[in-house]
Design a protein around this motif. Structure first.
Motif, PDB file in Angstrom:
ATOM      1  N   VAL A 154       0.840  -1.204   0.000  1.00 33.23           N
ATOM      2  CA  VAL A 154       0.000   0.000   0.000  1.00 33.23           C
ATOM      3  C   VAL A 154       0.871   1.249   0.000  1.00 33.23           C
ATOM      4  N   LEU A 155       1.912   1.244   0.814  1.00 37.25           N
ATOM      5  CA  LEU A 155       2.795   2.405   0.943  1.00 37.25           C
ATOM      6  C   LEU A 155       3.424   2.793  -0.391  1.00 37.25           C
ATOM      7  N   LEU A 156       3.805   1.803  -1.193  1.00 33.90           N
ATOM      8  CA  LEU A 156       4.568   2.060  -2.419  1.00 33.90           C
ATOM      9  C   LEU A 156       3.750   1.866  -3.687  1.00 33.90           C
ATOM     10  N   GLU A 157       2.436   1.686  -3.554  1.00 37.09           N
ATOM     11  CA  GLU A 157       1.605   1.528  -4.752  1.00 37.09           C
ATOM     12  C   GLU A 157       1.698   2.770  -5.629  1.00 37.09           C
ATOM     13  N   GLY A 158       2.087   2.576  -6.882  1.00 37.57           N
ATOM     14  CA  GLY A 158       2.183   3.684  -7.819  1.00 37.57           C
ATOM     15  C   GLY A 158       3.401   4.562  -7.617  1.00 37.57           C
ATOM     16  N   TYR A 159       4.371   4.128  -6.813  1.00 39.90           N
ATOM     17  CA  TYR A 159       5.537   4.961  -6.501  1.00 39.90           C
ATOM     18  C   TYR A 159       6.279   5.384  -7.768  1.00 39.90           C
ATOM     19  N   VAL A 160       6.547   4.438  -8.637  1.00 42.95           N
ATOM     20  CA  VAL A 160       7.154   4.738  -9.940  1.00 42.95           C
ATOM     21  C   VAL A 160       6.629   3.685 -10.906  1.00 42.95           C
ATOM     22  N   LEU A 161       6.066   4.127 -12.021  1.00 40.95           N
ATOM     23  CA  LEU A 161       5.361   3.227 -12.924  1.00 40.95           C
ATOM     24  C   LEU A 161       6.206   2.904 -14.159  1.00 40.95           C
ATOM     25  N   TRP A 206       1.939  10.178  -6.616  1.00 42.43           N
ATOM     26  CA  TRP A 206       1.350  10.225  -5.289  1.00 42.43           C
ATOM     27  C   TRP A 206      -0.176  10.399  -5.366  1.00 42.43           C
ATOM     28  N   GLN A 207      -0.843   9.306  -5.694  1.00 40.17           N
ATOM     29  CA  GLN A 207      -2.290   9.364  -5.921  1.00 40.17           C
ATOM     30  C   GLN A 207      -3.109   8.884  -4.724  1.00 40.17           C
ATOM     31  N   PHE A 208      -2.489   8.188  -3.777  1.00 42.36           N
ATOM     32  CA  PHE A 208      -3.272   7.567  -2.707  1.00 42.36           C
ATOM     33  C   PHE A 208      -2.840   8.100  -1.347  1.00 42.36           C
ATOM     34  N   GLY A 209      -3.808   8.382  -0.499  1.00 46.35           N
ATOM     35  CA  GLY A 209      -3.530   8.722   0.884  1.00 46.35           C
ATOM     36  C   GLY A 209      -2.711   9.979   1.077  1.00 46.35           C
ATOM     37  N   VAL A 210      -2.886  10.983   0.232  1.00 47.60           N
ATOM     38  CA  VAL A 210      -2.120  12.226   0.347  1.00 47.60           C
ATOM     39  C   VAL A 210      -2.867  13.188   1.274  1.00 47.60           C
ATOM     40  N   LEU A 264       3.407  19.007  -2.006  1.00 43.34           N
ATOM     41  CA  LEU A 264       3.763  17.619  -1.730  1.00 43.34           C
ATOM     42  C   LEU A 264       4.883  17.454  -0.709  1.00 43.34           C
ATOM     43  N   PRO A 265       5.975  18.236  -0.759  1.00 40.78           N
ATOM     44  CA  PRO A 265       7.027  18.032   0.247  1.00 40.78           C
ATOM     45  C   PRO A 265       6.572  18.297   1.677  1.00 40.78           C
ATOM     46  N   ARG A 266       5.435  18.933   1.855  1.00 42.93           N
ATOM     47  CA  ARG A 266       4.902  19.237   3.185  1.00 42.93           C
ATOM     48  C   ARG A 266       3.690  18.355   3.505  1.00 42.93           C
ATOM     49  N   SER A 267       3.527  17.274   2.754  1.00 39.49           N
ATOM     50  CA  SER A 267       2.369  16.397   2.885  1.00 39.49           C
ATOM     51  C   SER A 267       2.755  15.039   3.448  1.00 39.49           C
ATOM     52  N   LEU A 268       1.750  14.332   3.950  1.00 34.91           N
ATOM     53  CA  LEU A 268       1.877  12.916   4.291  1.00 34.91           C
ATOM     54  C   LEU A 268       1.371  12.144   3.079  1.00 34.91           C
ATOM     55  N   VAL A 269       2.222  11.314   2.492  1.00 35.78           N
ATOM     56  CA  VAL A 269       1.899  10.618   1.248  1.00 35.78           C
ATOM     57  C   VAL A 269       1.699   9.130   1.536  1.00 35.78           C
ATOM     58  N   SER A 270       0.647   8.551   0.917  1.00 34.87           N
ATOM     59  CA  SER A 270       0.306   7.131   1.122  1.00 34.87           C
ATOM     60  C   SER A 270       0.075   6.830   2.601  1.00 34.87           C
ATOM     61  N   ALA A 271      -0.548   7.751   3.307  1.00 33.98           N
ATOM     62  CA  ALA A 271      -0.744   7.596   4.753  1.00 33.98           C
ATOM     63  C   ALA A 271      -1.724   6.463   5.054  1.00 33.98           C
ATOM     64  N   HIS A 272      -1.357   5.598   5.976  1.00 37.45           N
ATOM     65  CA  HIS A 272      -2.230   4.497   6.389  1.00 37.45           C
ATOM     66  C   HIS A 272      -1.858   4.081   7.806  1.00 37.45           C
ATOM     67  N   LEU A 273      -2.683   3.235   8.409  1.00 40.29           N
ATOM     68  CA  LEU A 273      -2.536   2.862   9.813  1.00 40.29           C
ATOM     69  C   LEU A 273      -2.487   1.354   9.985  1.00 40.29           C
ATOM     70  N   LEU A 274      -1.666   0.913  10.944  1.00 39.58           N
ATOM     71  CA  LEU A 274      -1.768  -0.432  11.496  1.00 39.58           C
ATOM     72  C   LEU A 274      -2.280  -0.294  12.920  1.00 39.58           C
ATOM     73  N   LEU A 292      -5.521  -3.148   9.171  1.00 35.88           N
ATOM     74  CA  LEU A 292      -4.840  -2.204   8.284  1.00 35.88           C
ATOM     75  C   LEU A 292      -5.889  -1.250   7.746  1.00 35.88           C
ATOM     76  N   SER A 293      -5.725   0.034   8.059  1.00 35.63           N
ATOM     77  CA  SER A 293      -6.639   1.039   7.517  1.00 35.63           C
ATOM     78  C   SER A 293      -5.946   1.688   6.335  1.00 35.63           C
ATOM     79  N   SER A 294      -6.455   1.405   5.146  1.00 35.13           N
ATOM     80  CA  SER A 294      -5.742   1.701   3.908  1.00 35.13           C
ATOM     81  C   SER A 294      -6.486   2.732   3.058  1.00 35.13           C
ATOM     82  N   PRO A 295      -5.755   3.611   2.359  1.00 35.12           N
ATOM     83  CA  PRO A 295      -6.406   4.521   1.417  1.00 35.12           C
ATOM     84  C   PRO A 295      -6.845   3.828   0.135  1.00 35.12           C
ATOM     85  N   ILE A 296      -6.450   2.573  -0.021  1.00 36.76           N
ATOM     86  CA  ILE A 296      -6.876   1.739  -1.147  1.00 36.76           C
ATOM     87  C   ILE A 296      -7.827   0.688  -0.588  1.00 36.76           C
ATOM     88  N   ILE A 297      -8.997   0.534  -1.172  1.00 43.55           N
ATOM     89  CA  ILE A 297      -9.975  -0.413  -0.643  1.00 43.55           C
ATOM     90  C   ILE A 297      -9.492  -1.839  -0.891  1.00 43.55           C
TER      91      ILE A 297
END
Length: 478
Positions: free
Chosen positions: A22-29, A43-47, A211-221, A266-271
């Protein structure tokens, strides 16, 4: 070393493989180059952007997770907030008087370019469940800005340097829980994550600046030491009304771990579904879970040497994908071609290496010799038919075959008892190739009209009725 209780750390360790995906989904395609158009909007998810930017960019500064848990007396809750922090990398070339900024620094094995790297960050918290009542617990955090410079050497000489910069990011994790009414002892857990950075953007600030001041791909365990969580997707009936009142914003909680395990969420920005898994055939991270590993590996290995040089210079993770694709042996690549897992579960471990159905072991069925009756005439392998695709067809290409003639290659039976005719189209220049590969067009008996033997394209005999029923003719003798 983590400060989590041992039972929770064991659950988190097993869940991190999914969380990393989840953290690295779409990191570099693919094609894994900074110059590729698809890698210019990332950076499309959890921003979670700074709050002052939300009005300009249309993105959000917080996410909310709600789920039900059955915590026991004296239980503790562990929370691990995971995200990427954008690290802006620029390239400088060594000169006689110092360094100067360049768009590209060409080395022997790679071309270094400007790029935004992702640095993994974790915010960890362990709190007794009883402290979550009322206003709960709030954990503010600050990640200070950092600047780093690394020299680039080639053949023993300094040829340039990489300048990396991370901006300060502030945030807040807010935990609280309330007891549910009724005979079942359960609690509704609420976890809110917020970007609280005090960055004041310019009037026309861009997403690239935020973006440099954002939380990217943010998710929780989330983990309980002794208690259990309830599924939000498939809760028990008694908990369903309470689950329906849970409010999840820009995130979705799922159970992780082996089937039946309920200690970690796991609380994920991707369903995702409950108990998601990484395919055992997967050899490494390709950063695009919506693609097929086999296709990505083949296409990556086929990149030109110049393209591979740029990919290796784009990011270390991209370079690892190039190396993986180049070193993958044929027998390992073959494992990526596909697997049927559901049928293995039915047949059990003892039959895992056996096909779920083998025509050689079923004498009642022989696709090459079976016949069906259509319009009172036997049709089987070798029969010529006029194609009349029915209205139930959803593929428009099949309708282009209306009125064409074909040759039946096999009579097939599915598990529901229906009969299908495998057909190659006459006058198709690729018919021999399709036949060699076992790739055919499929029609039901009421979608063909038998033809008398004769030249291709001959009209059906007089009195033929298209769409008549089909009767299977049993085999007699060898």
């Amino acid at each position: 070393m983590s400060g989590y209780p041992e039972r929770i750390e064991q659950g988190f360790a097993a869940a991190r493989q999914i969380a990393d995906a989840v953290l690295l989904e779409g990191y570099v395609l693919y094609p894994y180059r900074a110059s590729a158009a698809k890698n210019r909007l990332r950076w499309q998810f959890g921003v979670l952007v700074p709050p002052e930017y939300t009005a300009q960019g249309g993105e959000h500064s917080h996410q909310r997770t709600e789920c039900l848990m059955e915590a026991r007396e004296g239980d503790v809750l562990a929370v691990e907030l995971r995200f990427l922090r954008v690290q802006r990398r620029t390239v400088e070339k060594a000169t006689a008087v110092g360094f100067e900024s360049v768009e590209r620094l060409e080395l022997a094995d790679r071309d270094l370019v400007e790029w935004d790297e992702g640095v993994e960050e974790r915010i960890e918290l362990v709190v007794p469940v009883e402290e979550l009542a009322g206003e709960g617990v709030q954990l503010p955090f600050r990640l200070p800005g950092i600047g780093e410079t690394g020299l680039v050497h080639e053949h023993g000489a300094v040829v340039g340097r990489l300048v990396r910069r991370r901006e300060q990011v502030d945030g807040l994790v807010w935990l609280r829980a309330e007891e549910l009414p009724g005979p079942y002892r359960a609690q509704r857990l609420t976890v809110e994550v917020e970007n609280t950075s005090a960055w004041m953007p310019l009037r026309r600030a861009t997403r690239d600046q935020a973006l440099p001041r954002s939380l990217v791909s943010a998710h929780l365990l989330l983990g309980l030491e002794h208690g259990r969580f309830l599924s939000v997707t498939d809760p028990p009936e008694w908990a369903r009304p309470a689950v329906e009142r849970c409010r999840n914003e820009r995130t979705w909680p799922v159970l992780v771990g082996p089937d039946g395990e309920r200690r970690v969420v796991l609380s994920s920005p991707i369903i995702l579904e409950d108990h998601p898994r990484i395919a055992p055939e997967s050899l490494g991270t390709l950063y695009d879970a919506t693609e097929i590993d086999e296709i990505l590996a083949l296409r990556t290995a086929a990149l030109t040497e110049e393209e591979k040089r740029e990919a290796r210079g784009t990011d270390e993770r991209a370079g690892a994908v190039i190396d993986l694709a180049e070193s993958m042996p044929p027998e390992v690549l073959e494992r990526l071609h596909g697997a049927i897992r559901g049928l293995r579960e039915v047949t059990g471990a003892a039959g895992a290496d056996q096909p779920w159905w083998d025509p050689a072991d079923d004498p009642a069925v022989d696709p090459e010799r079976d016949r069906v009756l259509v319009d009172g005439r036997e049709v089987g392998a070798g029969s010529r038919v006029l194609l009349r695709p029915g209205r139930r067809r959803t593929d428009a290409q099949d309708l282009f075959l209306d009125g064409r003639t074909g040759v039946v290659e096999a009579v097939l039976h599915d598990l529901d008892g229906s009969v299908h005719l495998a057909v190659t189209v006459e006058d198709d220049p690729g018919a021999d190739l399709w036949r060699a590969q076992g790739r055919f067009r499929y029609f039901q008996p009421d979608e063909v009209t038998p033809l008398d033997g004769g030249a291709p394209g001959a009209a059906p005999g007089a009195g033929a009725v298209t769409g008549a029923g089909a009767v299977v003719v049993p085999l007699e003798g060898p």
